[in-house]
Scaffold this active site. Structure first.
Site, PDB file in Angstrom:
ATOM      1  N   HIS A 134       0.934  -1.234   0.109  1.00  0.00           N
ATOM      2  CA  HIS A 134      -0.118  -0.013  -0.127  1.00  0.00           C
ATOM      3  C   HIS A 134       0.927   1.326   0.015  1.00  0.00           C
ATOM      4  O   HIS A 134       1.564   1.630   1.014  1.00  0.00           O
ATOM      5  CB  HIS A 134      -0.989  -0.026   1.413  1.00  0.00           C
ATOM      6  CG  HIS A 134      -1.857   0.942   1.399  1.00  0.00           C
ATOM      7  ND1 HIS A 134      -3.168   1.017   1.419  1.00  0.00           N
ATOM      8  CD2 HIS A 134      -1.592   2.306   1.890  1.00  0.00           C
ATOM      9  CE1 HIS A 134      -3.711   2.162   1.563  1.00  0.00           C
ATOM     10  NE2 HIS A 134      -2.915   3.059   1.635  1.00  0.00           N
ATOM     11  N   HIS A 144      -0.198   3.747  11.598  1.00  0.00           N
ATOM     12  CA  HIS A 144       1.023   4.574  11.636  1.00  0.00           C
ATOM     13  C   HIS A 144       0.763   5.907  12.406  1.00  0.00           C
ATOM     14  O   HIS A 144      -0.329   6.213  12.857  1.00  0.00           O
ATOM     15  CB  HIS A 144       1.269   5.146   9.961  1.00  0.00           C
ATOM     16  CG  HIS A 144       0.200   6.180   9.656  1.00  0.00           C
ATOM     17  ND1 HIS A 144      -1.428   5.413   9.190  1.00  0.00           N
ATOM     18  CD2 HIS A 144      -0.117   7.547   9.293  1.00  0.00           C
ATOM     19  CE1 HIS A 144      -2.132   6.550   8.924  1.00  0.00           C
ATOM     20  NE2 HIS A 144      -1.475   7.703   8.928  1.00  0.00           N
ATOM     21  N   GLU A 173      -3.010  15.241  10.320  1.00  0.00           N
ATOM     22  CA  GLU A 173      -3.846  15.036   9.050  1.00  0.00           C
ATOM     23  C   GLU A 173      -5.605  15.351   9.465  1.00  0.00           C
ATOM     24  O   GLU A 173      -6.103  14.679  10.682  1.00  0.00           O
ATOM     25  CB  GLU A 173      -4.031  13.393   8.875  1.00  0.00           C
ATOM     26  CG  GLU A 173      -2.801  12.953   8.623  1.00  0.00           C
ATOM     27  CD  GLU A 173      -2.511  11.464   8.849  1.00  0.00           C
ATOM     28  OE1 GLU A 173      -3.585  10.636   8.560  1.00  0.00           O
ATOM     29  OE2 GLU A 173      -1.256  11.030   8.793  1.00  0.00           O
ATOM     30  N   HIS A 233      -6.209  13.303  13.078  1.00  0.00           N
ATOM     31  CA  HIS A 233      -5.066  12.691  13.520  1.00  0.00           C
ATOM     32  C   HIS A 233      -3.915  13.522  13.865  1.00  0.00           C
ATOM     33  O   HIS A 233      -3.308  13.829  12.446  1.00  0.00           O
ATOM     34  CB  HIS A 233      -4.995  11.320  12.906  1.00  0.00           C
ATOM     35  CG  HIS A 233      -6.156  10.602  12.713  1.00  0.00           C
ATOM     36  ND1 HIS A 233      -6.837  10.255  11.416  1.00  0.00           N
ATOM     37  CD2 HIS A 233      -6.977  10.110  13.634  1.00  0.00           C
ATOM     38  CE1 HIS A 233      -7.765   9.399  11.984  1.00  0.00           C
ATOM     39  NE2 HIS A 233      -7.955   9.188  13.196  1.00  0.00           N
ATOM     40  N   HIS A 257      -2.832   5.972  14.665  1.00  0.00           N
ATOM     41  CA  HIS A 257      -4.065   5.821  14.001  1.00  0.00           C
ATOM     42  C   HIS A 257      -4.175   4.660  12.787  1.00  0.00           C
ATOM     43  O   HIS A 257      -2.924   4.288  12.657  1.00  0.00           O
ATOM     44  CB  HIS A 257      -5.041   7.061  13.467  1.00  0.00           C
ATOM     45  CG  HIS A 257      -4.140   7.799  12.695  1.00  0.00           C
ATOM     46  ND1 HIS A 257      -3.018   8.519  12.815  1.00  0.00           N
ATOM     47  CD2 HIS A 257      -4.313   7.840  11.187  1.00  0.00           C
ATOM     48  CE1 HIS A 257      -2.548   9.083  11.596  1.00  0.00           C
ATOM     49  NE2 HIS A 257      -3.273   8.605  10.801  1.00  0.00           N
TER      50      HIS A 257
HETATM   51 FE   LIG Z   1      -3.019   8.809   8.754  1.00  0.00          FE
END
Ligand SMILES: [Fe+2]
Length: 451
Positions: free
Chosen positions: A304, A347, A353, A377, A383
Protein backbone atom coordinates in the site's frame (compact mmCIF):
# COMPACT_ATOMS: atom_id res chain seq x y z
CA UNK A 1 -23.19 36.45 -23.41
CA UNK A 2 -25.11 36.65 -20.16
CA UNK A 3 -25.13 33.69 -17.86
CA UNK A 4 -28.63 32.21 -18.24
CA UNK A 5 -29.33 31.84 -14.50
CA UNK A 6 -27.39 34.80 -13.14
CA UNK A 7 -29.72 36.72 -10.79
CA UNK A 8 -27.55 39.83 -11.01
CA UNK A 9 -27.17 39.60 -14.77
CA UNK A 10 -23.46 40.15 -14.84
CA UNK A 11 -22.25 40.79 -18.35
CA UNK A 12 -20.05 37.84 -19.16
CA UNK A 13 -17.41 37.28 -21.82
CA UNK A 14 -18.07 34.74 -24.53
CA UNK A 15 -16.26 31.45 -24.05
CA UNK A 16 -13.40 30.36 -26.29
CA UNK A 17 -14.47 27.59 -28.65
CA UNK A 18 -14.14 24.03 -27.36
CA UNK A 19 -14.17 24.65 -23.64
CA UNK A 20 -16.79 24.44 -20.90
CA UNK A 21 -19.19 27.38 -21.11
CA UNK A 22 -18.08 30.19 -18.85
CA UNK A 23 -14.61 28.81 -18.14
CA UNK A 24 -11.11 28.65 -19.62
CA UNK A 25 -9.00 25.50 -19.16
CA UNK A 26 -5.48 25.07 -17.80
CA UNK A 27 -3.72 25.32 -14.44
CA UNK A 28 -1.89 28.60 -13.91
CA UNK A 29 -2.26 29.69 -17.52
CA UNK A 30 -1.73 33.25 -18.64
CA UNK A 31 -5.37 33.87 -19.58
CA UNK A 32 -6.97 36.78 -21.37
CA UNK A 33 -10.69 37.49 -21.45
CA UNK A 34 -12.98 40.47 -22.10
CA UNK A 35 -16.70 40.89 -21.46
CA UNK A 36 -16.96 43.77 -23.96
CA UNK A 37 -15.24 43.71 -27.35
CA UNK A 38 -11.98 45.62 -27.41
CA UNK A 39 -11.88 46.21 -23.64
CA UNK A 40 -8.56 44.42 -23.25
CA UNK A 41 -5.51 46.40 -24.43
CA UNK A 42 -3.28 44.40 -26.75
CA UNK A 43 0.50 44.47 -26.75
CA UNK A 44 0.76 46.56 -23.58
CA UNK A 45 -0.67 46.77 -20.07
CA UNK A 46 -1.06 50.45 -19.39
CA UNK A 47 -2.21 52.57 -22.33
CA UNK A 48 -2.55 56.31 -21.85
CA UNK A 49 -6.33 55.93 -22.12
CA UNK A 50 -8.09 52.54 -21.83
CA UNK A 51 -11.01 51.69 -24.07
CA UNK A 52 -14.53 52.43 -22.70
CA UNK A 53 -12.94 54.79 -20.15
CA UNK A 54 -11.82 51.86 -18.03
CA UNK A 55 -9.07 52.05 -15.41
CA UNK A 56 -6.08 49.70 -15.61
CA UNK A 57 -5.02 48.05 -12.33
CA UNK A 58 -2.65 45.26 -11.40
CA UNK A 59 -3.45 42.60 -8.80
CA UNK A 60 -0.18 41.08 -7.56
CA UNK A 61 -0.41 37.60 -6.06
CA UNK A 62 3.34 37.29 -5.59
CA UNK A 63 6.12 39.75 -4.88
CA UNK A 64 7.07 41.67 -8.03
CA UNK A 65 10.36 39.80 -8.25
CA UNK A 66 9.05 36.28 -7.64
CA UNK A 67 9.88 33.86 -10.40
CA UNK A 68 7.54 33.30 -12.06
CA UNK A 69 5.44 36.25 -10.92
CA UNK A 70 1.73 35.73 -10.53
CA UNK A 71 -0.30 38.80 -11.35
CA UNK A 72 -3.37 39.85 -13.22
CA UNK A 73 -4.09 43.07 -15.06
CA UNK A 74 -7.66 44.26 -14.61
CA UNK A 75 -9.54 46.81 -16.72
CA UNK A 76 -12.35 48.07 -14.55
CA UNK A 77 -15.08 50.69 -14.31
CA UNK A 78 -13.53 52.15 -11.15
CA UNK A 79 -10.14 51.50 -9.60
CA UNK A 80 -10.23 49.47 -6.38
CA UNK A 81 -9.49 52.55 -4.26
CA UNK A 82 -13.12 53.48 -4.93
CA UNK A 83 -14.18 50.16 -3.40
CA UNK A 84 -12.33 50.76 -0.15
CA UNK A 85 -13.28 53.50 2.33
CA UNK A 86 -12.82 53.93 6.10
CA UNK A 87 -12.85 50.63 7.97
CA UNK A 88 -14.51 49.59 11.17
CA UNK A 89 -13.98 46.32 12.98
CA UNK A 90 -16.71 43.74 13.18
CA UNK A 91 -16.92 40.46 15.01
CA UNK A 92 -17.39 37.11 13.30
CA UNK A 93 -16.95 35.00 16.43
CA UNK A 94 -16.94 31.59 14.75
CA UNK A 95 -14.25 32.38 12.14
CA UNK A 96 -10.95 31.96 13.98
CA UNK A 97 -7.34 32.40 12.88
CA UNK A 98 -4.09 30.86 14.09
CA UNK A 99 -2.72 31.07 16.65
CA UNK A 100 -5.93 30.16 18.42
CA UNK A 101 -4.87 28.05 21.39
CA UNK A 102 -7.53 27.85 24.07
CA UNK A 103 -6.16 26.74 27.45
CA UNK A 104 -9.39 24.88 28.18
CA UNK A 105 -9.32 22.84 24.98
CA UNK A 106 -7.30 19.64 24.60
CA UNK A 107 -6.10 19.29 21.03
CA UNK A 108 -4.00 16.20 21.77
CA UNK A 109 -6.08 13.21 20.80
CA UNK A 110 -7.74 11.42 17.92
CA UNK A 111 -11.01 13.16 17.15
CA UNK A 112 -13.99 12.59 14.92
CA UNK A 113 -17.13 14.61 14.32
CA UNK A 114 -20.52 13.91 12.77
CA UNK A 115 -21.71 16.38 10.16
CA UNK A 116 -22.37 19.77 11.74
CA UNK A 117 -26.17 20.20 11.42
CA UNK A 118 -27.85 23.20 9.84
CA UNK A 119 -29.63 25.54 12.21
CA UNK A 120 -32.82 27.60 11.78
CA UNK A 121 -30.70 30.72 11.65
CA UNK A 122 -30.14 32.31 8.23
CA UNK A 123 -26.41 32.18 7.54
CA UNK A 124 -24.24 33.66 4.82
CA UNK A 125 -20.76 32.72 3.66
CA UNK A 126 -19.39 34.99 6.39
CA UNK A 127 -21.70 34.29 9.32
CA UNK A 128 -21.91 30.58 8.46
CA UNK A 129 -18.17 29.87 8.61
CA UNK A 130 -17.28 27.62 11.57
CA UNK A 131 -13.58 27.15 12.25
CA UNK A 132 -12.67 23.64 13.42
CA UNK A 133 -8.86 23.80 13.63
CA UNK A 134 -6.04 26.30 13.22
CA UNK A 135 -2.32 25.71 12.65
CA UNK A 136 0.70 28.01 12.35
CA UNK A 137 0.35 31.78 12.48
CA UNK A 138 -1.72 34.01 10.23
CA UNK A 139 0.55 37.00 10.88
CA UNK A 140 3.66 35.28 9.61
CA UNK A 141 1.78 33.64 6.71
CA UNK A 142 2.45 30.05 7.67
CA UNK A 143 -0.09 27.34 8.38
CA UNK A 144 -3.78 27.01 7.81
CA UNK A 145 -7.25 26.78 9.27
CA UNK A 146 -9.98 24.28 8.54
CA UNK A 147 -13.61 25.32 8.52
CA UNK A 148 -17.09 23.96 7.99
CA UNK A 149 -19.47 26.29 6.18
CA UNK A 150 -23.23 26.25 6.67
CA UNK A 151 -24.81 28.64 4.19
CA UNK A 152 -28.52 29.28 3.61
CA UNK A 153 -28.57 32.90 2.41
CA UNK A 154 -26.92 34.78 -0.42
CA UNK A 155 -24.79 37.84 0.26
CA UNK A 156 -26.87 40.84 -0.87
CA UNK A 157 -24.95 43.96 -1.88
CA UNK A 158 -22.22 42.55 0.33
CA UNK A 159 -18.74 41.50 -0.70
CA UNK A 160 -15.73 39.94 0.92
CA UNK A 161 -12.04 39.41 0.49
CA UNK A 162 -9.33 37.81 2.59
CA UNK A 163 -5.89 39.33 2.65
CA UNK A 164 -4.81 36.51 4.97
CA UNK A 165 -5.31 33.54 2.79
CA UNK A 166 -6.41 31.72 -0.28
CA UNK A 167 -9.46 29.52 0.29
CA UNK A 168 -9.82 25.96 -0.93
CA UNK A 169 -13.56 25.21 -0.95
CA UNK A 170 -14.83 21.61 -0.87
CA UNK A 171 -18.66 21.48 -1.11
CA UNK A 172 -20.47 18.55 0.46
CA UNK A 173 -24.10 19.63 0.06
CA UNK A 174 -25.92 22.32 -1.96
CA UNK A 175 -24.72 24.58 -4.78
CA UNK A 176 -23.01 27.95 -4.46
CA UNK A 177 -22.08 30.71 -6.87
CA UNK A 178 -18.88 32.69 -6.33
CA UNK A 179 -19.39 35.97 -8.20
CA UNK A 180 -15.84 37.33 -8.23
CA UNK A 181 -14.01 40.30 -9.69
CA UNK A 182 -12.58 38.00 -12.35
CA UNK A 183 -15.76 36.07 -13.21
CA UNK A 184 -18.35 33.57 -12.01
CA UNK A 185 -17.65 30.13 -10.53
CA UNK A 186 -20.60 27.81 -9.86
CA UNK A 187 -19.71 25.05 -7.46
CA UNK A 188 -21.32 21.79 -6.36
CA UNK A 189 -20.26 18.63 -4.51
CA UNK A 190 -17.49 16.65 -6.25
CA UNK A 191 -15.92 19.94 -7.35
CA UNK A 192 -13.49 22.24 -5.53
CA UNK A 193 -12.67 25.91 -5.98
CA UNK A 194 -9.67 28.04 -5.11
CA UNK A 195 -10.32 31.69 -4.28
CA UNK A 196 -7.03 33.61 -4.26
CA UNK A 197 -5.87 36.01 -1.58
CA UNK A 198 -7.15 39.54 -2.15
CA UNK A 199 -9.87 38.71 -4.68
CA UNK A 200 -13.23 40.39 -4.00
CA UNK A 201 -16.37 38.27 -4.30
CA UNK A 202 -19.84 37.53 -3.00
CA UNK A 203 -21.33 34.10 -2.46
CA UNK A 204 -24.86 33.28 -3.59
CA UNK A 205 -26.88 30.19 -2.78
CA UNK A 206 -28.03 28.43 -5.96
CA UNK A 207 -29.41 25.43 -4.10
CA UNK A 208 -29.52 25.33 -0.31
CA UNK A 209 -28.84 24.63 2.37
CA UNK A 210 -25.17 24.42 1.51
CA UNK A 211 -22.53 22.73 3.63
CA UNK A 212 -18.91 22.02 2.93
CA UNK A 213 -15.33 22.27 4.04
CA UNK A 214 -12.79 25.07 3.63
CA UNK A 215 -9.03 24.97 3.94
CA UNK A 216 -7.73 28.46 4.55
CA UNK A 217 -4.15 28.59 3.37
CA UNK A 218 -2.08 31.32 5.03
CA UNK A 219 1.09 30.37 3.16
CA UNK A 220 2.40 29.97 -0.34
CA UNK A 221 -0.26 29.27 -2.96
CA UNK A 222 -1.49 25.82 -3.88
CA UNK A 223 0.24 24.33 -6.89
CA UNK A 224 0.17 21.02 -8.69
CA UNK A 225 2.45 18.42 -7.11
CA UNK A 226 5.42 17.12 -9.08
CA UNK A 227 4.52 13.70 -10.47
CA UNK A 228 8.08 12.36 -10.31
CA UNK A 229 8.49 8.98 -12.03
CA UNK A 230 4.73 8.84 -12.75
CA UNK A 231 5.45 11.22 -15.63
CA UNK A 232 3.28 13.62 -17.55
CA UNK A 233 -0.15 12.05 -17.06
CA UNK A 234 -2.60 10.87 -14.37
CA UNK A 235 -3.36 12.33 -10.95
CA UNK A 236 -4.78 15.83 -11.60
CA UNK A 237 -4.30 17.02 -15.17
CA UNK A 238 -3.76 20.74 -15.82
CA UNK A 239 -6.52 21.04 -18.45
CA UNK A 240 -9.17 20.07 -15.90
CA UNK A 241 -8.64 23.23 -13.87
CA UNK A 242 -11.02 25.97 -15.06
CA UNK A 243 -10.74 29.72 -14.58
CA UNK A 244 -13.84 31.85 -15.22
CA UNK A 245 -14.24 34.19 -18.18
CA UNK A 246 -14.52 37.90 -17.36
CA UNK A 247 -17.87 39.11 -16.03
CA UNK A 248 -18.85 42.45 -14.57
CA UNK A 249 -21.80 44.40 -13.23
CA UNK A 250 -22.38 48.15 -13.34
CA UNK A 251 -24.60 48.53 -10.27
CA UNK A 252 -24.77 51.66 -8.14
CA UNK A 253 -26.26 50.61 -4.80
CA UNK A 254 -25.04 51.07 -1.23
CA UNK A 255 -22.84 48.08 -0.54
CA UNK A 256 -20.48 46.75 2.09
CA UNK A 257 -17.12 45.09 1.71
CA UNK A 258 -15.86 42.88 4.54
CA UNK A 259 -12.13 42.29 4.76
CA UNK A 260 -10.28 39.60 6.71
CA UNK A 261 -6.93 41.09 7.66
CA UNK A 262 -4.50 39.52 10.17
CA UNK A 263 -7.27 37.39 11.61
CA UNK A 264 -9.61 40.32 12.20
CA UNK A 265 -12.68 41.40 10.27
CA UNK A 266 -13.42 44.91 9.09
CA UNK A 267 -16.14 46.48 6.94
CA UNK A 268 -16.21 49.46 4.65
CA UNK A 269 -19.18 51.10 2.96
CA UNK A 270 -19.15 51.91 -0.75
CA UNK A 271 -21.71 53.15 -3.27
CA UNK A 272 -21.49 50.50 -5.97
CA UNK A 273 -20.67 46.92 -6.77
CA UNK A 274 -16.91 46.27 -6.79
CA UNK A 275 -17.39 43.48 -9.35
CA UNK A 276 -16.63 45.87 -12.18
CA UNK A 277 -13.70 44.24 -14.02
CA UNK A 278 -14.70 44.27 -17.69
CA UNK A 279 -11.56 42.57 -19.00
CA UNK A 280 -8.44 40.96 -17.54
CA UNK A 281 -5.33 39.07 -18.43
CA UNK A 282 -2.87 37.23 -16.24
CA UNK A 283 -2.17 34.11 -14.22
CA UNK A 284 -3.55 35.07 -10.79
CA UNK A 285 -7.16 33.95 -10.90
CA UNK A 286 -9.77 31.83 -9.15
CA UNK A 287 -10.40 28.38 -10.54
CA UNK A 288 -12.39 25.25 -10.05
CA UNK A 289 -11.63 21.59 -10.53
CA UNK A 290 -13.90 18.57 -10.93
CA UNK A 291 -12.70 15.85 -8.53
CA UNK A 292 -14.21 13.22 -10.85
CA UNK A 293 -11.44 14.01 -13.32
CA UNK A 294 -8.76 12.99 -10.81
CA UNK A 295 -7.02 9.88 -12.17
CA UNK A 296 -5.74 7.82 -9.22
CA UNK A 297 -2.56 5.78 -9.50
CA UNK A 298 -2.00 2.94 -7.05
CA UNK A 299 -0.59 -0.45 -6.15
CA UNK A 300 -0.90 -2.92 -9.02
CA UNK A 301 0.89 -5.92 -7.47
CA UNK A 302 1.46 -5.66 -3.70
CA UNK A 303 1.73 -3.29 -0.72
CA UNK A 304 0.00 0.00 0.00
CA UNK A 305 1.81 3.17 -1.11
CA UNK A 306 1.92 6.38 0.89
CA UNK A 307 -1.24 8.52 0.47
CA UNK A 308 0.86 11.21 -1.20
CA UNK A 309 0.09 9.40 -4.49
CA UNK A 310 -3.40 10.92 -4.17
CA UNK A 311 -2.26 14.55 -3.82
CA UNK A 312 -4.41 16.89 -5.90
CA UNK A 313 -2.77 20.17 -4.88
CA UNK A 314 0.10 21.07 -2.59
CA UNK A 315 0.98 24.34 -0.88
CA UNK A 316 4.73 24.31 -0.23
CA UNK A 317 6.45 25.45 2.93
CA UNK A 318 10.06 26.61 2.98
CA UNK A 319 11.22 23.01 3.36
CA UNK A 320 11.23 20.93 0.16
CA UNK A 321 8.90 17.91 0.27
CA UNK A 322 7.28 19.11 3.50
CA UNK A 323 4.08 20.88 2.64
CA UNK A 324 2.36 23.67 4.45
CA UNK A 325 -0.75 21.86 3.17
CA UNK A 326 -1.37 18.85 0.97
CA UNK A 327 -4.88 18.38 -0.38
CA UNK A 328 -5.30 14.64 -0.85
CA UNK A 329 -8.27 12.84 -2.43
CA UNK A 330 -9.50 9.31 -1.66
CA UNK A 331 -11.94 8.46 -4.41
CA UNK A 332 -13.38 5.42 -6.18
CA UNK A 333 -10.68 3.06 -7.42
CA UNK A 334 -9.82 -0.56 -8.05
CA UNK A 335 -7.94 -2.54 -5.42
CA UNK A 336 -5.87 -5.34 -6.93
CA UNK A 337 -2.80 -5.82 -4.73
CA UNK A 338 -1.98 -9.46 -3.90
CA UNK A 339 -1.15 -10.87 -0.46
CA UNK A 340 -1.48 -7.35 0.92
CA UNK A 341 -3.29 -5.66 3.75
CA UNK A 342 -5.10 -3.25 1.47
CA UNK A 343 -6.51 -0.51 3.74
CA UNK A 344 -4.22 2.23 5.10
CA UNK A 345 -1.73 0.72 7.54
CA UNK A 346 -1.37 1.72 11.19
CA UNK A 347 0.92 4.70 11.49
CA UNK A 348 2.15 7.79 13.29
CA UNK A 349 2.92 10.85 11.19
CA UNK A 350 4.83 14.05 11.81
CA UNK A 351 2.23 15.75 9.61
CA UNK A 352 -1.21 16.51 11.07
CA UNK A 353 -4.10 14.98 9.17
CA UNK A 354 -7.58 16.44 9.01
CA UNK A 355 -10.03 14.41 6.93
CA UNK A 356 -13.53 15.07 5.63
CA UNK A 357 -16.06 12.80 4.00
CA UNK A 358 -17.81 14.16 0.90
CA UNK A 359 -19.91 11.02 0.32
CA UNK A 360 -19.92 7.26 0.86
CA UNK A 361 -17.84 4.99 3.04
CA UNK A 362 -14.09 5.20 3.75
CA UNK A 363 -12.20 1.89 3.63
CA UNK A 364 -10.30 2.20 6.93
CA UNK A 365 -13.45 3.17 8.85
CA UNK A 366 -16.56 1.40 7.55
CA UNK A 367 -18.71 2.99 10.28
CA UNK A 368 -18.73 6.34 12.00
CA UNK A 369 -16.88 8.48 9.45
CA UNK A 370 -19.99 9.87 7.80
CA UNK A 371 -20.63 12.24 4.87
CA UNK A 372 -20.16 15.79 6.13
CA UNK A 373 -18.14 14.46 9.07
CA UNK A 374 -14.49 15.13 9.86
CA UNK A 375 -11.66 13.45 11.74
CA UNK A 376 -8.37 14.73 13.09
CA UNK A 377 -5.21 12.72 13.66
CA UNK A 378 -2.76 15.22 14.99
CA UNK A 379 1.03 15.23 14.82
CA UNK A 380 2.55 11.86 15.87
CA UNK A 381 -0.69 10.41 17.23
CA UNK A 382 -1.24 6.77 16.22
CA UNK A 383 -4.20 5.77 14.07
CA UNK A 384 -5.30 3.23 11.50
CA UNK A 385 -8.09 0.80 10.68
CA UNK A 386 -10.68 -0.05 13.29
CA UNK A 387 -11.21 -3.68 14.26
CA UNK A 388 -13.93 -4.31 11.68
CA UNK A 389 -11.75 -2.98 8.86
CA UNK A 390 -8.70 -4.89 10.11
CA UNK A 391 -10.47 -8.24 10.46
CA UNK A 392 -12.24 -7.93 7.12
CA UNK A 393 -9.11 -6.91 5.21
CA UNK A 394 -6.93 -9.57 6.91
CA UNK A 395 -9.29 -12.39 6.00
CA UNK A 396 -10.58 -11.23 2.62
CA UNK A 397 -10.24 -13.43 -0.40
CA UNK A 398 -8.20 -11.04 -2.48
CA UNK A 399 -9.36 -10.53 -6.03
CA UNK A 400 -9.87 -7.35 -8.02
CA UNK A 401 -12.24 -5.25 -5.93
CA UNK A 402 -13.82 -1.94 -6.83
CA UNK A 403 -13.85 0.52 -3.97
CA UNK A 404 -17.05 2.29 -4.97
CA UNK A 405 -19.23 5.08 -3.61
CA UNK A 406 -16.42 6.77 -1.72
CA UNK A 407 -14.97 10.28 -1.78
CA UNK A 408 -13.04 11.61 1.17
CA UNK A 409 -10.17 14.06 1.40
CA UNK A 410 -7.40 15.15 3.71
CA UNK A 411 -5.95 18.54 4.58
CA UNK A 412 -2.49 17.51 5.76
CA UNK A 413 -0.16 20.08 7.25
CA UNK A 414 3.32 20.10 8.74
CA UNK A 415 1.95 22.13 11.67
CA UNK A 416 -0.03 20.74 14.62
CA UNK A 417 -3.71 21.58 14.44
CA UNK A 418 -5.43 23.16 17.44
CA UNK A 419 -9.13 22.64 18.04
CA UNK A 420 -11.31 25.71 18.36
CA UNK A 421 -13.80 25.96 21.23
CA UNK A 422 -16.50 25.35 18.60
CA UNK A 423 -14.89 22.06 17.51
CA UNK A 424 -14.38 20.96 21.13
CA UNK A 425 -17.68 22.05 22.66
CA UNK A 426 -20.35 22.83 20.05
CA UNK A 427 -19.70 20.62 17.01
CA UNK A 428 -21.01 17.03 17.21
CA UNK A 429 -17.84 15.41 18.53
CA UNK A 430 -17.99 11.61 18.77
CA UNK A 431 -16.87 10.99 22.33
CA UNK A 432 -16.38 7.29 21.66
CA UNK A 433 -14.14 7.60 18.60
CA UNK A 434 -11.01 6.57 20.50
CA UNK A 435 -12.81 3.33 21.43
CA UNK A 436 -12.83 2.16 17.79
CA UNK A 437 -9.42 0.57 18.42
CA UNK A 438 -10.20 -0.84 21.91
CA UNK A 439 -11.39 -4.21 20.67
CA UNK A 440 -8.31 -4.92 18.55
CA UNK A 441 -7.05 -8.25 19.83
CA UNK A 442 -3.63 -9.43 20.81
CA UNK A 443 -3.02 -12.28 18.39
CA UNK A 444 0.61 -13.01 19.28
CA UNK A 445 1.27 -16.06 21.43
CA UNK A 446 4.84 -16.82 20.44
CA UNK A 447 3.88 -19.46 17.89
CA UNK A 448 5.95 -19.10 14.71
CA UNK A 449 4.07 -19.22 11.46
CA UNK A 450 0.81 -18.09 13.04
CA UNK A 451 -1.16 -15.69 10.89
FE1 LIG B 1 -3.01 8.94 8.66
Amino acid sequence: MNHPTDPHKMTQASTPVGTHAGYMPGFGNDFETEALPGALPQGMNSPQRCNYGLYGEQLSGTAFTANPPERTWCYRIRPSVKHSHRYEKIDLPYWKSAPCVDPDVISLGQYRWDAVPHSDQGLTWLTGMRTMTTAGDVNTQVGMASHIYLVTESMEDAYFFSTDSELLVVPQEGRLRFATELGIIDLEPKEIAIIPRGLVYRVEVLEGPARGFVCENYGQKFEMPGRGPIGANCMANPRDFKAPVAAFEDREVPSTVTVKWCGQFHTTKIDQSPLDVVAWHGNYAPYKYDLRTYCPVGAILFDHPDPSIFTVLTAPSGQPGTANIDFVLFRERWMVAEDTFRPPWYHKNIMSELMGNIYGQYDAKPQGFVPGGMSLHNMMLPHGPDREAFEKASKANLGPDKLDNTMSFMFETRFPQHLTPFAANEAPLQDDYIDCWTSLEKKFDGTPGKK
